[in-house]
Design an enzyme around this catalytic site. Structure first.
Site, PDB file in Angstrom:
ATOM      1  N   ASP A  65       1.030  -1.028   0.254  1.00  0.00           N
ATOM      2  CA  ASP A  65      -0.292   0.362   0.283  1.00  0.00           C
ATOM      3  C   ASP A  65       0.807   1.260   0.017  1.00  0.00           C
ATOM      4  OD1 ASP A  65       1.050   0.331   3.141  1.00  0.00           O
ATOM      5  OD2 ASP A  65      -1.254   0.074   3.655  1.00  0.00           O
ATOM      6  N   TYR A  67       3.246   4.379   1.164  1.00  0.00           N
ATOM      7  CA  TYR A  67       3.603   4.938   1.697  1.00  0.00           C
ATOM      8  C   TYR A  67       2.934   6.012   2.339  1.00  0.00           C
ATOM      9  CZ  TYR A  67       8.417   4.497  -0.918  1.00  0.00           C
ATOM     10  OH  TYR A  67       9.214   3.777  -1.708  1.00  0.00           O
ATOM     11  N   HIS A 187      10.985  -9.278   0.511  1.00  0.00           N
ATOM     12  CA  HIS A 187      10.836  -7.413   0.352  1.00  0.00           C
ATOM     13  C   HIS A 187      11.567  -6.763   0.494  1.00  0.00           C
ATOM     14  CE1 HIS A 187       9.148  -3.399   1.066  1.00  0.00           C
ATOM     15  NE2 HIS A 187       8.067  -3.924   0.557  1.00  0.00           N
TER      16      HIS A 187
END
Length: 224
Positions: A65, A67, A187
């Site tokens: 999603d 920042y 990630h």
């Protein structure tokens, strides 16, 4: 809100934007914006789609999603506007880019040049409340972005999907891997980058696949 889409994505996503679920999402976002700071600004929510139209999308870099700090989100996954401090995850992306393709890091975090070449910088959820990651999760955005991923995976020409981290990798089931390339790794955040993101060579893998399928490689160099 679908009037903020300005290209061929409007037709691709029209069925999802006409649902009761999307109307409920729109109502939720109106309520959120009345009470809180919500990022990105309303006019930038569909920036990823407007920058990289459906017909020209060749690569997808999927984020979670936006920042959630002031001035950071600009509607493009991992990207920030010029003049905004480069977030840690993006610093690690630049580090891997330097290792993978010997491209030195730039001093800004604006990834627009990638989007202009057909790299869709998409988040699974397109809005967030200030200071609260995942605050708009499970309110309807996933249906829209899942539809976008599935439509891209069904294109006649193959697409490269770069899925960093477990939330992005949950979308792998939407993609026909016999017709597209899926690149996965941990990630790039400082919490997980050393568990396999560094050394994963996503940029050279992407270009090798594009070339092998008769497409132009991405120029991953960003303007200074």
């Amino acid at each position: 809100m679908n009037t903020l889409l300005h290209n061929d994505w409007q037709a691709v996503l029209a069925p999802k934007l006409a649902t009761e679920e999307f109307k409920a999402l729109t109502t939720f976002l109106q309520s959120e914006r009345e009470k809180f700071n919500v990022f990105p600004p309303k006019e930038e929510v569909f920036n990823a789609f407007n920058l990289t139209d459906f017909g020209h999308t060749r690569v997808v870099i999927l984020g979670q999603d936006p920042y959630h700090e002031l001035h950071q989100a600009q509607g493009l996954s991992f990207s920030v506007a010029p003049g905004v401090k480069i977030p840690p995850s993006l610093r690690n992306i630049y580090q891997e880019l330097a290792t993978d393709l010997n491209i030195p890091p730039v001093t800004h975090g604006n990834l627009t040049a990638w989007g202009q070449q057909g790299v869709l910088l998409l988040n699974s959820v397109l809005t967030v409340r200030e200071g609260q990651a995942n605050s708009h999760r499970q309110h309807g955005w996933e249906a829209v972005t899942d539809a976008a991923i599935q439509a891209l995976a069904d294109k006649p020409e193959p697409v490269v999907f770069i899925l960093w981290g477990k939330p992005a990798q949950m979308k792998q089931k939407l993609i026909d891997e016999s017709r597209n390339l899926v690149i996965t790794s941990p990630h790039p955040s400082p919490l997980s980058a050393y568990r396999g993101f560094f050394g994963s060579k996503p940029f050279s893998q992407t270009n090798a696949y594009l070339i092998a399928h008769g497409q132009q490689p991405i120029n991953w160099h960003l303007p200074a």
